[in-house]
Scaffold this motif. Sequence first.
Motif, PDB file in Angstrom:
ATOM      1  N   SER A  29     -21.818 -53.566  -1.306  1.00 52.38           N
ATOM      2  CA  SER A  29     -22.608 -52.351  -1.110  1.00 52.38           C
ATOM      3  C   SER A  29     -21.904 -51.088  -1.591  1.00 52.38           C
ATOM      4  CB  SER A  29     -22.973 -52.196   0.373  1.00 52.38           C
ATOM      5  OG  SER A  29     -21.807 -52.138   1.173  1.00 52.38           O
ATOM      6  N   GLU A  30     -20.812 -51.242  -2.322  1.00 50.69           N
ATOM      7  CA  GLU A  30     -20.093 -50.080  -2.845  1.00 50.69           C
ATOM      8  C   GLU A  30     -20.877 -49.511  -4.039  1.00 50.69           C
ATOM      9  OE1 GLU A  30     -18.213 -47.058  -3.971  1.00 50.69           O
ATOM     10  OE2 GLU A  30     -17.524 -48.054  -2.138  1.00 50.69           O
ATOM     11  N   PRO A  31     -21.457 -48.317  -3.904  1.00 48.62           N
ATOM     12  CA  PRO A  31     -22.321 -47.777  -4.967  1.00 48.62           C
ATOM     13  C   PRO A  31     -21.651 -47.689  -6.331  1.00 48.62           C
ATOM     14  CG  PRO A  31     -22.559 -46.494  -2.959  1.00 48.62           C
ATOM     15  CD  PRO A  31     -21.398 -47.423  -2.741  1.00 48.62           C
ATOM     16  N   SER A  32     -20.377 -47.324  -6.358  1.00 46.39           N
ATOM     17  CA  SER A  32     -19.701 -47.135  -7.639  1.00 46.39           C
ATOM     18  C   SER A  32     -19.445 -48.442  -8.377  1.00 46.39           C
ATOM     19  CB  SER A  32     -18.367 -46.406  -7.426  1.00 46.39           C
ATOM     20  OG  SER A  32     -17.481 -47.190  -6.642  1.00 46.39           O
ATOM     21  N   LEU A  33     -19.636 -49.590  -7.701  1.00 42.07           N
ATOM     22  CA  LEU A  33     -19.362 -50.880  -8.326  1.00 42.07           C
ATOM     23  C   LEU A  33     -20.614 -51.738  -8.545  1.00 42.07           C
ATOM     24  CD1 LEU A  33     -16.123 -51.929  -6.369  1.00 42.07           C
ATOM     25  CD2 LEU A  33     -16.284 -50.877  -8.631  1.00 42.07           C
ATOM     26  N   LEU A  34     -21.786 -51.239  -8.162  1.00 48.90           N
ATOM     27  CA  LEU A  34     -22.991 -52.050  -8.274  1.00 48.90           C
ATOM     28  C   LEU A  34     -23.234 -52.512  -9.706  1.00 48.90           C
ATOM     29  CD1 LEU A  34     -25.599 -50.262  -5.948  1.00 48.90           C
ATOM     30  CD2 LEU A  34     -24.485 -52.474  -5.589  1.00 48.90           C
ATOM     31  N   GLY A  35     -23.088 -51.621 -10.660  1.00 47.49           N
ATOM     32  CA  GLY A  35     -23.390 -51.961 -12.038  1.00 47.49           C
ATOM     33  C   GLY A  35     -22.425 -52.939 -12.668  1.00 47.49           C
ATOM     34  N   ARG A  62     -34.135 -51.409   2.236  1.00 56.76           N
ATOM     35  CA  ARG A  62     -33.096 -51.692   3.238  1.00 56.76           C
ATOM     36  C   ARG A  62     -31.711 -51.569   2.642  1.00 56.76           C
ATOM     37  NH1 ARG A  62     -34.418 -56.794   7.258  1.00 56.76           N
ATOM     38  NH2 ARG A  62     -36.205 -55.858   8.359  1.00 56.76           N
ATOM     39  N   GLU A  63     -31.506 -52.192   1.487  1.00 55.93           N
ATOM     40  CA  GLU A  63     -30.204 -52.129   0.834  1.00 55.93           C
ATOM     41  C   GLU A  63     -30.312 -52.633  -0.594  1.00 55.93           C
ATOM     42  OE1 GLU A  63     -27.413 -54.470   2.996  1.00 55.93           O
ATOM     43  OE2 GLU A  63     -28.623 -56.287   2.956  1.00 55.93           O
ATOM     44  N   VAL A  64     -29.348 -52.206  -1.417  1.00 54.73           N
ATOM     45  CA  VAL A  64     -29.211 -52.676  -2.793  1.00 54.73           C
ATOM     46  C   VAL A  64     -27.786 -53.184  -2.925  1.00 54.73           C
ATOM     47  CG1 VAL A  64     -29.390 -52.115  -5.243  1.00 54.73           C
ATOM     48  CG2 VAL A  64     -30.819 -50.909  -3.584  1.00 54.73           C
ATOM     49  N   LEU A  65     -27.647 -54.453  -3.295  1.00 54.46           N
ATOM     50  CA  LEU A  65     -26.334 -55.095  -3.255  1.00 54.46           C
ATOM     51  C   LEU A  65     -25.950 -55.720  -4.589  1.00 54.46           C
ATOM     52  CD1 LEU A  65     -26.737 -57.002   0.135  1.00 54.46           C
ATOM     53  CD2 LEU A  65     -25.654 -54.770  -0.226  1.00 54.46           C
ATOM     54  N   SER A  73     -21.612 -55.750 -11.409  1.00 56.49           N
ATOM     55  CA  SER A  73     -22.072 -57.099 -11.093  1.00 56.49           C
ATOM     56  C   SER A  73     -23.154 -57.500 -12.083  1.00 56.49           C
ATOM     57  CB  SER A  73     -22.638 -57.134  -9.669  1.00 56.49           C
ATOM     58  OG  SER A  73     -23.132 -58.420  -9.352  1.00 56.49           O
ATOM     59  N   PRO A  74     -23.114 -58.717 -12.621  1.00 60.86           N
ATOM     60  CA  PRO A  74     -24.173 -59.138 -13.547  1.00 60.86           C
ATOM     61  C   PRO A  74     -25.566 -59.043 -12.942  1.00 60.86           C
ATOM     62  CG  PRO A  74     -22.322 -60.657 -13.655  1.00 60.86           C
ATOM     63  CD  PRO A  74     -22.059 -59.734 -12.499  1.00 60.86           C
ATOM     64  N   HIS A  75     -25.689 -59.351 -11.647  1.00 58.19           N
ATOM     65  CA  HIS A  75     -26.988 -59.309 -10.979  1.00 58.19           C
ATOM     66  C   HIS A  75     -26.927 -58.409  -9.755  1.00 58.19           C
ATOM     67  CE1 HIS A  75     -27.257 -63.074 -13.292  1.00 58.19           C
ATOM     68  NE2 HIS A  75     -28.539 -62.779 -13.380  1.00 58.19           N
ATOM     69  N   ILE A  76     -28.050 -57.740  -9.500  1.00 53.18           N
ATOM     70  CA  ILE A  76     -28.198 -56.835  -8.370  1.00 53.18           C
ATOM     71  C   ILE A  76     -29.384 -57.323  -7.555  1.00 53.18           C
ATOM     72  CG2 ILE A  76     -28.549 -54.426  -7.689  1.00 53.18           C
ATOM     73  CD1 ILE A  76     -27.766 -53.788 -10.693  1.00 53.18           C
TER      74      ILE A  76
END
Length: 275
Positions: A253-259, A216-219, A261-264
């Motif tokens: 949900s911004e793909p370029s900023l996911l990494g 559904r989504e990766v946040l 974040s310490p946790h996904i």
Amino acid sequence: MTEIDPEIARYYTETWDEDARLRSGLNELELVRTREIVRRHLSERALEVLDVGGGGGVHAEWLLDDGHAVHLIDPMASHVDQAIASLGEVKGFSAEVADGRSLPVDDASFDVVLLFGPLYHLPDRADRALVWREAKRVVRPGGLVFAAAISRFASLYGGLTEREIFVDEFRAIVQRDLATGHHQNTTRNERYFTAAYFQHPEELEAESAEAGFTVREVLAVEGLAGALPQLEQDWGDPERRGIIIESARMVESEPSLLGASPHILLVAERPIPVI
């Protein structure tokens, strides 16, 4: 005790109280945001939730408050004892010692499965695949799985903000994390965490899809705020606390900023078979 890496077992029995961490200071941002993301996907009816790697029950507690039934599983007997001591008298709660790679529950017996821990303590991809397959087996068609991962870049950003990056031993850990994802604390410094696996967001999504889930989504859970210790002094102020939470939500949900974040957190659904 269910088989578990001795280093990890020692860390959680002798050094670290994960439930206490999630309830203290800026670390609570992870708990608040995880709860917020999960709640937005759950229906209002009472659900049956399997909390795999549920620790001392920090997430089971608010799910029970919301009216859901929770069965907690953890490979650490001390964690299960902690959860039972805290929640054992609450209606709808149960717990047992077990491993996420071999769940002692029936097929299609839960509406929701939480994987908030197993994936980042299993560096072998084959072991993580077992966890995903077991989650698919026990969740009902149309049911949801919420899976947490530690970002591949967590130690790098944490080392920069905490100034540990200038320590040679820690910098070597960061370099290995970035190259392989295998986090190994070769020092006696308990602040450097324990044996773990740090994932790329794309890798987490791919492993879920390979198990047959629809993603559904990766946040991003905390966003950049989770790596900024200077915000600790602002967390206790209700207005500023709200702004910190909103800052994480705005770019979740911004793909370029996911990494960053310490946790996904990945939200996946078991497809309903087409008849």
